[in-house]
Scaffold this motif. Structure first.
Motif, short mmCIF file in Angstrom:
data_model
loop_
_atom_site.label_atom_id
_atom_site.label_comp_id
_atom_site.label_asym_id
_atom_site.label_seq_id
_atom_site.Cartn_x
_atom_site.Cartn_y
_atom_site.Cartn_z
N HIS A 474 0.83 -1.20 0.00
CA HIS A 474 0.00 0.00 0.00
C HIS A 474 0.87 1.26 0.00
N GLU A 475 0.28 2.35 -0.44
CA GLU A 475 1.01 3.61 -0.50
C GLU A 475 1.20 4.20 0.89
N LYS A 476 2.13 5.13 0.97
CA LYS A 476 2.35 5.87 2.21
C LYS A 476 1.06 6.55 2.68
N VAL A 477 0.97 6.75 3.97
CA VAL A 477 -0.20 7.43 4.53
C VAL A 477 -0.38 8.80 3.87
N ALA A 598 -1.46 -1.75 15.85
CA ALA A 598 -0.39 -0.77 15.68
C ALA A 598 -0.70 0.13 14.50
N GLN A 599 -0.32 1.40 14.64
CA GLN A 599 -0.53 2.37 13.57
C GLN A 599 0.69 2.47 12.66
N GLY A 600 1.78 1.83 13.08
CA GLY A 600 3.00 1.88 12.28
C GLY A 600 4.11 1.13 13.00
N LYS A 622 2.04 3.32 8.96
CA LYS A 622 3.27 4.11 8.79
C LYS A 622 4.50 3.21 8.90
N MET A 623 5.48 3.46 8.02
CA MET A 623 6.78 2.80 8.12
C MET A 623 7.84 3.84 8.44
N MET A 624 8.68 3.53 9.45
CA MET A 624 9.61 4.51 9.98
C MET A 624 11.00 3.88 10.12
#
Length: 764
Positions: A474-477, A598-600, A622-624
């Motif tokens: 999926h695309e970034k938030v 989890a949100q990210g 979200k990916m961090m």
């Protein structure tokens, strides 16, 4: 006493597995040559695993397979292939570290029982509850816990219908298991991939206390703590040692078997533990279990102590006395070797011989007769008493004259020769009583084969292979935006909030003063700060962390601890998985999102560019990634200062965590120094001499990550020059915004740096 107390033995190779079984183990854990955290062990082939399963089950012993490493995205195909094989064995359970495996097994291989590895660093109640939610049937508790803490966690586990196991014998790590990155940092081989280089056993330059091996702990032995472990409700007593041989395994398991049986039958203990000193040991300690962490848990000798013990036992001082003591020990070791070889000599794990007889005439059913012959029945003394097993499967309709398709040798071979596999060696396929030019529907032939497979699989249906599902990336938030966040730990740095549009995280310690509102007030007075929770929170410190959540009620937290995350979710608080959860694949992200809301998540700093390239983002997730931070090598519940600079306290007490703020260095024989840092309220930790600085990822993966983070806490910086945080922040902001000149500025500021992990990644 009716409750079963399981004795769980290591099996690093076939002979060790055999030795464990005949010594009286209730279960054995072993690994294959892939996906297991003891690459230095010989390990088993898949054929040997199947033979070991058959042998163990003849003795009423279970076999657990270690899949206890973090999994890389490109390995998912091989992992699915292996799991498809394992579900069609009689395996009793798998031991797992990677959170992604829980998601995979629960969805696609639900017949496999999952045991949570010690690498998951399980030390508080809510972590146990979380592991139960994602499918664990058993949890291996952190070996740093004391008996009171073990009882509390075991009570919680039993309410969740989960078993607990505790290490009771063998090597002790100085670091919290799963939280040691020393091998990954120093030599590129991660302990989270079974390639630990044992930096804690290394020789260092002599410390102020005169120690050359200041991180080396004695071995664990809870031999005399059995009553307390039973009273705590522990289900399984686990012996470490998959890189040790059959003689070690047999001696230790035999000793523990006698101790357990004696206690169950009489309520008393065997007082003699001398047999445990005859095989490899670094001397013994039970101080973690007793909650009495003193300096005598350490030994400056990382090698085998059995020879020293022989001298001590015999009061050997002179050359002649020492020689005699060593000769006596050598004879005892030789006797052990002879005994074990004799006991396991005739234990056979080779494939069983399989013969087929195919019969059928016109208007008669087609019949398949299976004849299974064990080369040796491990439970029989008289081989002549062996009788082959015979099974018969018939068609549900008679054979008829072939119209088009013929059930001939070629058609049968095509379907039944596949039974020459990890369990069976087909010796003969007899067609002499099968008529010519006859047939039955091939659908019926398929049914017969399925029934044969059922019989050969110990009366279990053979499950069809599951294909690796294709995940959507999926695309970034916010696909047009990448933000920069910062981590601070001192309220003096709160002014940095005014210099950034990104999030500001405030790092909490591992220990809190009970009912002290210091950190609660930080967040109430500065609501823009986002709480950042550490990886390890035990007992009252976990309770205080939960109290902070209850009082502050933050909208978002970062947590490196799944127990805190579990509590946050129950309170309706959003959370993001921190970098110390070491997330390395898409399925781990799914576990965090689907089971823990989890949100990210931060992606692991242990993996390299190719290894993270194909990680798929879940929807609205979200990916961090942390691009600048001190490099943590290990964190310990023990004290690093007792063996280095020294400490007047004879043991660690409650005030050590809260008040001590010592720092020093240890220098290895190559001349490289590592900072030992102890923040107030923190566990003692060791950091690499270099700062992690990875600017390449900003351009490599601008479209993949929603957020990059920089650590401005000063924790672990040792004697490095303290940099102007506002200046650093400005240059990093320029970097994330695509201003190339920022690279040059940052390189000039951060003089001692590395991005080795991003280049090398995790080795297979």
């Amino acid at each position: 006493m009716s409750r079963k107390i399981e004795l769980l033995a290591p099996g690093g190779d076939v002979n060790a597995v055999k030795a464990a079984i005949v010594a009286g183990a209730n279960a054995v854990y072993c690994g294959l040559d892939t996906f297991n955290a003891r690459n230095r062990a010989s390990n088993l082939s898949f054929d040997e695993l199947n033979g070991a399963l058959r042998l163990a089950h003849e003795y009423g012993c279970e076999i657990f397979l270690t899949l206890n490493v973090v999994i890389l995205e490109h390995e998912m195909g091989a992992l699915f292939k292996l799991l498809n094989q394992l579900v069609n064995t009689t395996l009793d359970g798998i031991i797992v570290q990677d959170l992604g495996l829980f998601n995979i097994v629960k969805k696609h291989f639900p017949t496999l029982h999952i045991h949570a590895s010690t690498q998951l660093t399980t030390h508080n109640e809510s972590q146990v509850e979380f592991l139960a939610r994602i499918g664990a049937t058993r949890v291996n508790l952190s070996r740093e816990l004391n008996l009171t803490e073990i009882k509390i966690l075991t009570d919680v586990a039993h309410k969740c219908d989960v078993l607990t196991e505790v290490f009771v014998h063998g090597a002790l790590c100085i670091a919290f298991s799963g939280q040691c990155y020393s091998s990954s940092v120093s030599v590129g081989n991660s302990g989270n991939r079974g390639r630990c280089s044992q930096a804690c056993r290394d020789e260092y330059e002599p410390t102020a206390m005169g120690n050359k091996h200041p991180l080396n702990l004695k071995d664990n032995s809870a031999y005399f703590d059995l009553p307390e472990l039973v009273a705590a409700g522990v289900d399984s007593l686990k012996v470490e040692g998959r890189i040790k041989g059959a003689n070690y395994v047999h001696t230790v398991i035999d000793s523990w078997r006698k101790q357990i049986d004696t206690f169950v039958q009489t309520g008393n203990l065997i007082e003699d533990d001398s047999s445990l000193y005859k095989v490899f040991n670094r001397n013994f300690t039970n101080k973690f279990l007793q909650g009495d962490m003193t300096k005598n848990m350490f030994t400056d000798n990382p090698r085998d102590h059995s020879f020293d013990h022989a001298n001590e036992k015999n009061n050997a001082i002179s050359v002649v006395q020492i020689y005699d003591a060593q000769q006596e020990l050598a004879a005892e070791k030789n006797d052990i070797d002879t005994l074990v070889k004799k006991k396991i000599e005739f234990l056979d794990i080779s494939k069983r011989e399989l013969r087929f007889e195919f019969t059928g005439q016109l208007n008669q059913p087609f019949t398949v007769t299976l004849i299974i012959n064990d080369k040796h029945d491990n439970t029989l003394a008289d081989e002549s008493a062996l009788q082959p097993l015979r099974f018969e499967v018939q068609s549900q309709m008679p054979m008829h004259t072939a119209d088009k398709s013929v059930v001939d040798i070629a058609a049968i071979d095509k379907r039944f020769k596949t039974f020459s596999n990890a369990n069976f060696d087909i010796k003969n396929m007899d067609y002499s009583n099968l008529g010519d030019n006859l047939s039955i529907p091939f659908k019926e032939l398929a049914r017969i084969k399925k029934q044969v497979a059922f019989l050969l699989n110990e009366g279990k249906n053979v499950l069809a292979p599951v294909e690796l599902p294709k995940l959507v990336n999926h695309e970034k938030v916010d696909k047009n935006k990448t933000t920069l966040s910062i981590l601070i730990s001192d309220i003096k740095d709160v002014h940095l909030c005014d210099l950034t549009d990104g999030d500001v995280y405030f790092k909490l310690p591992e220990s809190f003063r009970t009912d002290n509102d210091k950190y609660i007030n930080v967040f109430l007075e500065h609501p823009q700060l986002i709480p950042w929770f550490p990886a390890v929170l035990i007992g009252k410190d976990f309770e205080e962390a939960v109290r902070l959540l209850e009082v502050v009620k933050p909208k978002l937290i970062i947590s490196n601890n799944t127990g805190v995350a579990f509590k946050a979710v129950k309170m309706g608080i959003d959370w993001i998985a921190g970098p110390l959860l070491n997330t390395t694949n898409s399925y781990a992200l799914l576990t965090l999102q689907e089971d823990l809301n989890a949100q990210g998540a931060f992606i692991s700093n242990e993996i390299n560019k190719p290894q993270m390239r194909n990680i798929k983002r879940p929807n609205n997730f979200k990916m961090m990634y942390s691009i600048y931070h001190p490099i943590l090598m290990m964190t310990s519940r023990q004290c690093f200062f007792q063996q280095t600079v020294g400490c007047k306290k004879p043991r660690i007490d409650a005030s050590c965590m809260l008040s001590c703020k010592k720092e020093t260095t240890v220098t290895n024989v190559k001349g490289i120094s590592f900072a030992i840092d102890k923040q107030k309220g923190g566990y003692p930790s060791i950091y690499n001499h270099e700062q992690f600085l990875n600017m390449d990822i900003v351009s490599d993966f601008a479209d993949k990550f929603d957020e990059f983070m920089i650590d401005l806490t000063d924790i672990g910086s040792g004697d490095k020059e303290k940099l102007d945080k506002a200046v650093l922040l400005a240059h990093f902001q320029d970097l994330v915004n695509g201003q190339t000149q920022a690279v040059e500025y940052l390189n000039s500021l951060v003089k001692v740096q590395t991005r080795q992990q991003y280049v090398e990644g995790l080795n297979s």
